[in-house]
Design a protein around this motif. Structure first.
Motif, PDB file in Angstrom:
ATOM      1  N   ALA A 184       0.831  -1.206   0.000  1.00  0.00           N
ATOM      2  CA  ALA A 184       0.000   0.000   0.000  1.00  0.00           C
ATOM      3  C   ALA A 184       0.865   1.255   0.000  1.00  0.00           C
ATOM      4  O   ALA A 184       0.545   2.257  -0.657  1.00  0.00           O
ATOM      5  CB  ALA A 184      -0.925  -0.019   1.211  1.00  0.00           C
ATOM      6  N   ARG A 185       2.006   1.200   0.706  1.00  0.00           N
ATOM      7  CA  ARG A 185       2.906   2.346   0.752  1.00  0.00           C
ATOM      8  C   ARG A 185       3.495   2.630  -0.620  1.00  0.00           C
ATOM      9  O   ARG A 185       3.605   3.772  -1.054  1.00  0.00           O
ATOM     10  CB  ARG A 185       4.012   2.070   1.769  1.00  0.00           C
ATOM     11  N   LEU A 190       0.780   4.131  -2.918  1.00  0.00           N
ATOM     12  CA  LEU A 190       0.552   5.544  -2.620  1.00  0.00           C
ATOM     13  C   LEU A 190       1.679   6.399  -3.165  1.00  0.00           C
ATOM     14  O   LEU A 190       1.453   7.486  -3.726  1.00  0.00           O
ATOM     15  CB  LEU A 190       0.407   5.742  -1.109  1.00  0.00           C
ATOM     16  N   HIS A 191       2.907   5.924  -3.026  1.00  0.00           N
ATOM     17  CA  HIS A 191       4.066   6.656  -3.536  1.00  0.00           C
ATOM     18  C   HIS A 191       3.915   6.918  -5.031  1.00  0.00           C
ATOM     19  O   HIS A 191       4.138   8.030  -5.528  1.00  0.00           O
ATOM     20  CB  HIS A 191       5.334   5.846  -3.247  1.00  0.00           C
ATOM     21  N   THR A 217       9.492  12.839  -3.816  1.00  0.00           N
ATOM     22  CA  THR A 217       9.015  11.969  -2.747  1.00  0.00           C
ATOM     23  C   THR A 217      10.170  11.064  -2.376  1.00  0.00           C
ATOM     24  O   THR A 217      10.759  10.412  -3.239  1.00  0.00           O
ATOM     25  CB  THR A 217       7.810  11.127  -3.204  1.00  0.00           C
ATOM     26  N   GLU A 252      -4.932  11.841  -2.844  1.00  0.00           N
ATOM     27  CA  GLU A 252      -4.446  10.552  -3.327  1.00  0.00           C
ATOM     28  C   GLU A 252      -4.370   9.529  -2.203  1.00  0.00           C
ATOM     29  O   GLU A 252      -4.491   8.333  -2.444  1.00  0.00           O
ATOM     30  CB  GLU A 252      -3.071  10.720  -3.986  1.00  0.00           C
ATOM     31  N   ALA A 253      -4.158  10.011  -0.990  1.00  0.00           N
ATOM     32  CA  ALA A 253      -4.088   9.108   0.166  1.00  0.00           C
ATOM     33  C   ALA A 253      -5.468   8.835   0.750  1.00  0.00           C
ATOM     34  O   ALA A 253      -5.594   7.997   1.656  1.00  0.00           O
ATOM     35  CB  ALA A 253      -3.176   9.696   1.239  1.00  0.00           C
ATOM     36  N   LEU A 280       4.391  11.825   4.355  1.00  0.00           N
ATOM     37  CA  LEU A 280       3.477  11.004   3.566  1.00  0.00           C
ATOM     38  C   LEU A 280       3.038   9.754   4.319  1.00  0.00           C
ATOM     39  O   LEU A 280       1.895   9.299   4.170  1.00  0.00           O
ATOM     40  CB  LEU A 280       4.156  10.623   2.250  1.00  0.00           C
ATOM     41  N   ASP A 281       3.911   9.197   5.148  1.00  0.00           N
ATOM     42  CA  ASP A 281       3.539   7.996   5.902  1.00  0.00           C
ATOM     43  C   ASP A 281       2.425   8.290   6.894  1.00  0.00           C
ATOM     44  O   ASP A 281       1.483   7.499   7.058  1.00  0.00           O
ATOM     45  CB  ASP A 281       4.764   7.436   6.634  1.00  0.00           C
ATOM     46  N   GLU A 302      -0.819   8.726   5.132  1.00  0.00           N
ATOM     47  CA  GLU A 302      -1.373   7.421   4.753  1.00  0.00           C
ATOM     48  C   GLU A 302      -2.102   6.778   5.928  1.00  0.00           C
ATOM     49  O   GLU A 302      -3.157   6.157   5.758  1.00  0.00           O
ATOM     50  CB  GLU A 302      -0.245   6.501   4.262  1.00  0.00           C
ATOM     51  N   ARG A 303      -1.571   6.934   7.126  1.00  0.00           N
ATOM     52  CA  ARG A 303      -2.227   6.362   8.304  1.00  0.00           C
ATOM     53  C   ARG A 303      -3.564   7.036   8.587  1.00  0.00           C
ATOM     54  O   ARG A 303      -4.429   6.465   9.255  1.00  0.00           O
ATOM     55  CB  ARG A 303      -1.307   6.493   9.517  1.00  0.00           C
ATOM     56  N   SER A 335      -5.646   7.748   6.314  1.00  0.00           N
ATOM     57  CA  SER A 335      -6.555   7.413   5.221  1.00  0.00           C
ATOM     58  C   SER A 335      -7.836   6.797   5.751  1.00  0.00           C
ATOM     59  O   SER A 335      -7.833   6.037   6.733  1.00  0.00           O
ATOM     60  CB  SER A 335      -5.867   6.449   4.250  1.00  0.00           C
TER      61      SER A 335
END
Length: 852
Positions: free
Chosen positions: A516-517, A520-521, A603, A679-680, A740-741, A744-745, A747
């Protein structure tokens, strides 16, 4: 390392038909990186002979000095010579030459008509400067020999006979292998090391040039005192006296140095360089008359000074290892000697005719700590042939042989006499041994080599091997890189041939793909590229001074960096904690090269020190590591969150027939953050903020909600003018960076495709007057909460300030879109939702409907 094939054949009886390409293929198969094979003498054809200058007539009527010479070239000379025939009547040749570094009676190299020099330069009889020139007196560059240090015509020693073939005398035809020696193969920075690899590759015996009879140490040699045995565990000193100061390096010695890429200097220096190339042991020759008392080895005193051979006065660091005498430092150990004790060139006294120069030398052959030499060379930005070898590992057992070889050559070529004294300082040491199972290479490579093959290959490397199933391997002194069983396994595998390893494709279980990471990247990169940004990846290294330029507070967490022990550049020894330095540097470079409208993104990972430092463990290769072993391996690693960042400058929209265009501003940076959050699948909270490099009045703090807790993930906006000036950026440069991490969490889960409704939209516009310090984001949030589930979107389309609104007030105009999933909304329903939204905005922010 440049390796002449003719020199290599002295140590290994290579097949007579073996070409440089053949040897290259063998060495590449053994794991060496042979980059090129240079063909010396390609395009060179004779006649090329030794000539003697008989007369020189100076032609003064021309703008530049021209000399008309007659040269005796033996039987090859004569005006009746047919072009390319190589025959002649034995008469002297008349030759025009502009060089001035030769005189009547000198022996020179002459290219006669019919010869072709490198570069397809054809020699023919021609009329020039009012004379007929029948040939050319040659320099080293014209023959493709490189720099011979003379700076002009080749002047040969007087003992060579006139008319002999100069191509053989000067060894003009040869093949040279250019090897890129990797750090683990420092022993290949010598003919001895490459010859060992060639002998192994061809299965031939090696004539080891280090196998010399060396006299035993005694108390009569030059006194040496080693104060730092950890930095210098071996020091050999030999003395040679009675050197002829007029002695010059013979042609064979000069040519071997030239082929190996070194410039001949003087006999004593050339000999030390030659032995270094031959055995891999750096040496240094001191003029004994300039040494005051005993030679010492110690660490430098902080601030101590020395002038090195390159004429630079250097301030020493306390970690530098230096060679000293009673007067102070005389050399940077393992890097470069000092100017005070250098070998003096021969000089003729104009009054007495006496030739003065160095007649007594002390030879130093020592072994220094690799790390100390590497750090000294980098600290002083002084990489030398000696330091390159020491920092990769030099055979400590070769020091005595190298000193003896140097003494022998000085006696032979300079007419010197070796004194009986031999000084040798040794620190206690024991042979290094490695324990390894006999089948360990088999398990690493997945090939059944067998014990016999493993033992044979290790013995070819130079190891002594004992034992049956459990091998005790004594590592040779010239291989400091062999420290673990895996190192020994690698030697077996490479000598057996990497090309012989079977190719087995891995078979991953079905259903696996990008994490998933990773997904997303990729989505973030595509989205930013689609928004007009250009990706600009940068190196993850920074200088700590950049945090001052970014105006970070003294206690800012981003100032805590991970420092590299062995950085690529001493100016950037730290790992980045923010993407901005690299991106802003890329923006500055592109702006300086004429690209003024820029929108860049990156990124990548940033690095923060681990909470607890630890020691990395070596994982096994014969089984899967346990979870505890993996945890211990990961514990010392820095935290490495992935960030996304953008920088903008110049025009965001170009002017044209469609309109005026507009410059990039802080709102574009904020919109880039919203693009990443979309996007996330995360809800981004935007509010006014203040941090480091951003302008305090044009900075947005970016936050998300993770596990019910609001967390700041970055900032966006216009950079502070002081930061812009410090980093030499364009005015009004804008930037955004977020974690970004963490985004993502935050999301909400799997991304949902947009739903297209079959029912019409109801649009309601509202203009609300609020205080100038009320963030538009707070008003928007209140409208969203108050409008309820019928609200599809809300968009700010106008901001107005003026006398009509009142001082300290502003008007925010929003377009509210309402839609129901199951019916067409009535005007009453849409108006009621709008009124509820306005009421909640009034309650929270004090908003008033404009015109009410």
């Amino acid at each position: 390392m440049r390796v002449p094939l003719s020199w290599l054949r002295e140590y290994v009886d290579l097949p007579a038909t073996a070409t440089g390409r053949d040897v290259q293929a063998k060495l590449v198969s053994a794991g060496l990186e042979v980059e090129t094979v240079e063909q010396l003498g390609a395009g060179l054809t004779g006649p090329l002979v030794v000539g003697k200058v008989l007369t020189i007539e100076e032609l003064t009527e021309f703008k530049k000095p021209i000399r008309f010479c007659t040269v005796d070239v033996g039987d090859a000379g004569g005006t009746s010579q047919a072009e390319g025939s190589g025959g002649g009547t034995g008469e002297p040749q008349e030759i025009i030459c502009g060089a001035r570094n030769f005189a009547e009676g000198d022996k020179v190299v002459v290219a006669l008509p019919g010869a072709v020099l490198p570069g397809d330069f054809r020699i023919a009889e021609r009329k020039t400067y009012g004379k007929v020139s029948r040939g050319m007196i040659c320099s080293g560059d014209e023959l493709g020999m490189g720099d011979d240090g003379s700076g002009g015509i080749i002047v040969l020693p007087p003992e060579y006979e006139v008319g002999i073939d100069a191509t053989e005398l000067l060894e003009l035809y040869d093949e040279v292998l250019d090897i890129a020696v990797t750090p683990d193969r420092g022993y290949c920075l010598s003919m001895r090391g490459v010859a060992r690899e060639a002998a192994t590759a061809y299965g031939l015996p090696l004539r080891d040039p280090a196998l010399l009879d060396v006299p035993a140490p005694n108390s009569y040699g030059h006194t040496v005192k080693v104060a730092d045995p950890m930095g210098c565990d071996r020091f050999t000193a030999r003395t040679v006296v009675g050197l002829d100061p007029e002695a010059r390096s013979p042609i064979w010695l000069r040519r071997r140095l030239q082929k190996a890429g070194m410039r001949p200097i003087s006999l004593a220096v050339d000999i030390t360089n030659y032995v270094m190339l031959e055995l891999g042991q750096p040496l240094h020759a001191y003029d004994r008359t300039r040494i005051q008392g005993a030679i010492g080895v110690r660490r430098a005193e902080q601030g101590e000074k020395i002038t090195t051979l390159d004429g630079v006065k250097r301030v020493l660091d306390a970690e530098d290892l230096v060679i000293t005498d009673e007067g102070g430092p005389i050399g940077l150990a393992g890097v470069m000697g000092g100017a005070h004790t250098e070998i003096a060139d021969s000089v003729t006294d104009p009054e007495t005719g006496e030739v003065r120069g160095t007649t007594e030398v002390v030879i130093e052959a020592a072994h220094f700590d690799a790390v100390a030499i590497a750090r000294t060379a980098r600290r002083h930005k002084l990489s030398s042939e000696a330091s390159r070898r020491f920092e990769r590992g030099v055979d400590p057992q070769a020091a005595a042989a190298a000193a003896q070889r140097t003494v022998d050559l000085l006696v032979l070529l300079a007419g010197g006499t070796a004194e009986a004294g031999v000084t040798e300082i040794l620190a206690p040491s024991a042979p290094r041994t490695v324990l390894m199972r006999a089948d360990h290479p088999d398990r690493v490579a997945g090939v059944a080599y067998g014990r016999e093959t493993v033992v044979r290959r290790l013995q070819e490397v130079g190891c002594d091997v004992y034992g049956q199933d459990e091998l005790t391997v004594t590592v040779p002194s010239w291989r400091p890189d062999l420290a673990h069983p895996n190192d020994l396994a690698e030697e077996v595998i490479r000598l057996e041939g990497y090309e012989n390893l079977p190719s087995t494709l891995p078979q991953p279980p079905s259903g696996r793909g990008l994490t998933a990471r990773q997904r997303l990247h990729r989505r973030v990169g595509r989205a930013l590229a689609g928004a007009g940004y250009v990706e600009a990846p940068n190196y993850p290294f920074v200088a700590e001074q950049v945090f001052d330029q970014l105006a970070l507070e003294a206690d800012d967490p981003n100032r805590r960096v991970v420092k590299l022990v062995n950085p690529l550049s001493d100016e950037e020894p730290a790992m980045r904690t923010t993407l901005l330095p690299g991106l802003l540097g890329a923006l500055r470079r592109n702006n300086g090269r004429g690209s003024h409208d820029l929108a860049l993104f990156e990124t990548g990972l940033v690095f923060h020190p681990a909470a607890e430092a630890g020691t990395a463990v070596v994982l096994p290769v014969d089984r899967r590591p346990t979870d505890e072993e993996i945890a211990r391996l990961n514990a010392p690693l820095p935290e490495q969150p992935r960030h996304a960042a953008v920088v903008l400058a110049g025009a965001r929209e170009q002017a044209g027939w469609w309109g005026k265009g507009r410059p990039a501003d802080w709102a574009d940076a904020v919109e880039a953050a919203r693009t990443v959050a979309r996007e996330a699948g995360a809800e981004l909270i935007v509010r006014q903020g203040q941090y480091g490099p951003w302008h305090p009045g044009r900075c947005a703090e970016l936050a998300v909600v993770v596990d019910g807790e609001e967390r700041t993930v970055g900032y966006a906006g216009e950079l502070h003018p002081r930061v812009v000036k410090a980093l030499h950026l364009p005015d009004r440069t804008c930037a955004m960076e977020l974690d970004l991490d963490t985004v993502e969490r935050a999301s909400s889960g799997a991304l949902r495709a947009p739903r297209i409704s079959t029912f019409p939209v109801a649009t309601q516009d509202v203009a609300l007057v609020v205080g100038r310090d009320v963030p538009a984001a707070d008003v928007e949030a209140a409208l969203r909460d108050g409008a309820g589930e019928l609200l599809e979107s809300v968009r700010l389309f106008d901001v107005f300030t003026g006398e009509q609104i009142g001082e300290g007030r502003k008007s925010l105009a929003y377009a509210l879109r309402f839609r129901a999933a199951d019916r067409t909304l009535t005007v009453e329903e849409a108006s009621a939702a709008r009124d509820t939204a306005v009421a909640l905005a009034a309650e929270r922010t004090g908003a008033v409907l404009r015109g009410a």
